[in-house]
Write a protein that holds these residues in place. Structure first.
Motif, PDB file in Angstrom:
ATOM      1  N   ALA A   1      -1.177  -7.522  -7.559  1.00 61.29           N
ATOM      2  CA  ALA A   1      -1.305  -7.955  -9.186  1.00 61.29           C
ATOM      3  C   ALA A   1      -1.275  -6.781  -9.880  1.00 61.29           C
ATOM      4  CB  ALA A   1      -2.663  -8.887  -9.128  1.00 61.29           C
ATOM      5  N   LYS A   2      -0.327  -5.928  -9.815  1.00 58.14           N
ATOM      6  CA  LYS A   2       0.023  -4.718 -10.725  1.00 58.14           C
ATOM      7  C   LYS A   2       1.401  -4.670 -11.121  1.00 58.14           C
ATOM      8  CE  LYS A   2      -3.271  -2.535  -7.631  1.00 58.14           C
ATOM      9  NZ  LYS A   2      -3.508  -1.502  -6.599  1.00 58.14           N
TER      10      LYS A   2
ATOM     11  N   LYS B   1       0.747  -1.106   0.078  1.00 57.93           N
ATOM     12  CA  LYS B   1       0.021   0.012   0.030  1.00 57.93           C
ATOM     13  C   LYS B   1       0.951   1.543   0.002  1.00 57.93           C
ATOM     14  CE  LYS B   1      -3.626  -2.183   2.570  1.00 57.93           C
ATOM     15  NZ  LYS B   1      -4.341  -2.089   3.863  1.00 57.93           N
TER      16      LYS B   1
ATOM     17  N   LYS C   1      -7.962 -15.626   3.518  1.00 60.36           N
ATOM     18  CA  LYS C   1      -8.444 -14.244   3.301  1.00 60.36           C
ATOM     19  C   LYS C   1      -7.196 -13.218   2.941  1.00 60.36           C
ATOM     20  CE  LYS C   1     -12.666 -14.668   5.744  1.00 60.36           C
ATOM     21  NZ  LYS C   1     -13.635 -14.038   6.902  1.00 60.36           N
ATOM     22  N   ASP C   2      -6.162 -13.444   3.865  1.00 58.25           N
ATOM     23  CA  ASP C   2      -5.044 -12.385   3.618  1.00 58.25           C
ATOM     24  C   ASP C   2      -4.309 -13.010   2.487  1.00 58.25           C
ATOM     25  OD1 ASP C   2      -5.255 -11.177   6.118  1.00 58.25           O
ATOM     26  OD2 ASP C   2      -3.846 -12.526   7.297  1.00 58.25           O
ATOM     27  N   THR C   3      -4.464 -14.032   1.848  1.00 58.17           N
ATOM     28  CA  THR C   3      -3.666 -14.270   0.479  1.00 58.17           C
ATOM     29  C   THR C   3      -4.268 -13.570  -0.516  1.00 58.17           C
ATOM     30  OG1 THR C   3      -2.846 -16.505   1.284  1.00 58.17           O
ATOM     31  CG2 THR C   3      -3.168 -16.008  -1.002  1.00 58.17           C
ATOM     32  N   MET C   4      -5.745 -13.636  -0.308  1.00 52.88           N
ATOM     33  CA  MET C   4      -6.630 -13.033  -1.493  1.00 52.88           C
ATOM     34  C   MET C   4      -6.355 -11.697  -1.504  1.00 52.88           C
ATOM     35  SD  MET C   4      -7.673 -15.960  -2.831  1.00 52.88           S
ATOM     36  CE  MET C   4      -8.535 -15.165  -4.180  1.00 52.88           C
ATOM     37  N   LYS C   5      -6.165 -10.859  -0.194  1.00 52.65           N
ATOM     38  CA  LYS C   5      -5.919  -9.487  -0.093  1.00 52.65           C
ATOM     39  C   LYS C   5      -4.691  -9.403  -0.746  1.00 52.65           C
ATOM     40  CE  LYS C   5      -5.894  -5.814   3.239  1.00 52.65           C
ATOM     41  NZ  LYS C   5      -5.889  -5.332   4.424  1.00 52.65           N
TER      42      LYS C   5
ATOM     43  N   ILE D   1      -3.047 -10.817  -3.214  1.00 51.42           N
ATOM     44  CA  ILE D   1      -3.282 -10.976  -4.587  1.00 51.42           C
ATOM     45  C   ILE D   1      -3.730  -9.708  -5.271  1.00 51.42           C
ATOM     46  CG2 ILE D   1      -4.367 -12.301  -6.396  1.00 51.42           C
ATOM     47  CD1 ILE D   1      -4.059 -14.799  -4.817  1.00 51.42           C
ATOM     48  N   SER D   2      -4.806  -9.310  -4.777  1.00 50.59           N
ATOM     49  CA  SER D   2      -5.342  -8.115  -5.143  1.00 50.59           C
ATOM     50  C   SER D   2      -4.707  -6.786  -5.023  1.00 50.59           C
ATOM     51  CB  SER D   2      -6.938  -7.739  -4.446  1.00 50.59           C
ATOM     52  OG  SER D   2      -6.476  -7.376  -3.066  1.00 50.59           O
ATOM     53  N   LEU D   3      -3.685  -6.628  -4.011  1.00 50.59           N
ATOM     54  CA  LEU D   3      -2.831  -5.564  -3.949  1.00 50.59           C
ATOM     55  C   LEU D   3      -1.719  -5.748  -4.643  1.00 50.59           C
ATOM     56  CD1 LEU D   3      -3.113  -5.136  -0.043  1.00 50.59           C
ATOM     57  CD2 LEU D   3      -4.084  -3.597  -1.734  1.00 50.59           C
TER      58      LEU D   3
ATOM     59  N   SER E   1      -0.902 -17.717  -8.101  1.00 43.01           N
ATOM     60  CA  SER E   1      -1.497 -18.284  -7.021  1.00 43.01           C
ATOM     61  C   SER E   1      -1.746 -19.693  -7.213  1.00 43.01           C
ATOM     62  CB  SER E   1      -2.662 -17.607  -6.487  1.00 43.01           C
ATOM     63  OG  SER E   1      -3.847 -17.789  -7.269  1.00 43.01           O
TER      64      SER E   1
END
Length: 370
Positions: A332-333, A300, A322-326, A328-330, A340
């Motif tokens: 993946a840029k 972030k 849940k932390d892993t999915m978060k 990935i979303s942060l 994954s």
């Protein structure tokens, strides 16, 4: 009959079953009043419970790789992970043992490769730590004599043992077979614990006034291996794989040092260093240092690093889903590349990681260059 042998586990299970049966069979005979009968009942119950707990403990140790030998279990191993002072002019790698890879004709290096047990001296970190190095068969073949190889550092969880990476997770055998089947390129594996200053869990960071573990992995280890073996010395040649604590370490070190590692794979890893009795004070009261080692905070608040990362979890059985999915979303840029592997179910154990290892090694092989 080693601690991790299947024979010991089966013997413990058999003893538990036999003692349970004996307790049921002898219980009516021990039902009389008197000290002898009471003592007999207590003894039978105690023996049965001890054998049951022993069987469960041995099974858990095989699944998680907490201890590699009886000496390790009883705290008699004293020769690993000593923090010492070494001059930069000293020898960085000392080979202290050799073993064959458990494949057909594994005793012939050009066919099976070789595993060397080494001690690594880190002049910058002032840390000395043992490791195992897997050299693939191609390393010893004439046509590869002038070739440099990619390398992956492979880390256990905490406390973990490096031997578990060889005996429990079969990294050398898997890498050998995948390369033979042309599913990954021949790669040197450096297998070790993240706990290079035991018994303290340093979470792979440079602790203020404490062990400089991050420096060891980011600088000393790479330089030592590159000088000793035909391994490239650029970030593109190096990756890191780890499970649990080792997974957190792999991600963090690659994210903080993209000039040292270009790829990292985290199997069931977490994203923020815990602080507990095994770690002690990691940050010396510095909130900034704590943030710097928080991977979500870095995503972030810092520029994304030009690295490839692989994270794994399971929808049922893993606490990091849940932390892993978060993450990935942060992450993946661009310029970060994120992959994954999410299982439907799987706990935080060796069985889950065995299911993930072949795809992980294949993925890592596609990300590194020779």
């Amino acid at each position: 009959m080693g601690l991790t042998s299947m024979a010991v586990l089966l013997l413990a299970i058999a003893a538990a079953v036999v003692l349970f049966g004996l307790t049921i069979w002898l219980w009516p005979r021990l039902g009389k009043k008197g000290f002898g009968s009471v003592a007999g009942r207590v003894g039978m119950l105690l023996a049965t419970q001890i054998s049951l707990f022993a069987a469960i403990g041995l099974w858990a140790n095989q699944s998680f790789g907490f201890y590699g030998s009886w000496a390790d279990l009883f705290g008699q191993v004293k020769d690993e992970g000593v923090v010492v002072d070494h001059s930069a002019a000293g020898k960085r790698v000392q080979v202290v043992g050799i073993q064959a890879v458990k494949v057909p004709r594994g005793n012939v290096p050009r066919v099976g490769g070789k595993i060397e047990k080494i001690n690594i001296a880190g002049p910058d970190s002032k840390i000395n730590s043992p490791a195992y190095v897997y050299l693939p068969p191609e390393y010893f073949q004439p046509e590869y004599a002038s070739k440099t190889f990619p390398a992956s550092v492979v880390l256990t969880g905490y406390p973990g043992t490096a031997e578990a990476l060889i005996k429990g997770l079969d990294y050398p055998v898997r890498a050998h077979k995948l390369a033979k089947d042309k599913k990954m390129q021949p790669t040197v594996l450096v297998m070790m614990r993240p706990t290079v200053a035991p018994p303290r869990d340093t979470e792979c960071m440079d602790i203020p006034n404490g062990p400089q573990t991050e420096t060891f992995f980011a600088k000393d280890l790479r330089k030592a291996i590159s000088q000793q073996y035909r391994v490239g010395d650029k970030a593109a040649n190096w990756g890191m794989i780890g499970d649990s604590t080792g997974g957190y370490c792999a991600l963090k070190i690659a994210m903080r040092h993209p000039d040292s590692y270009s790829a990292a794979a985290s199997l069931s890893g977490y994203y923020k260093a815990p602080q507990d009795p095994t770690t002690g004070s990691l940050f010396g009261g510095s909130k900034q240092l704590e943030n710097e080692n928080d991977l979500m905070w870095r995503l972030k608040n810092k520029e994304l690093p030009p690295i490839s990362v692989l994270v794994t979890s399971s929808k049922k059985g893993e606490h990091n889903y849940k932390d892993t999915m978060k993450f990935i979303s942060l992450a993946a840029k661009s310029p970060t590349r994120v992959s994954s592997m999410i299982l439907d179910s799987g706990g935080h154990n060796f069985n889950t990681w065995r299911r993930e290892l072949n795809p992980t090694l294949t993925w890592m092989g596609s990300r590194l260059v020779a």
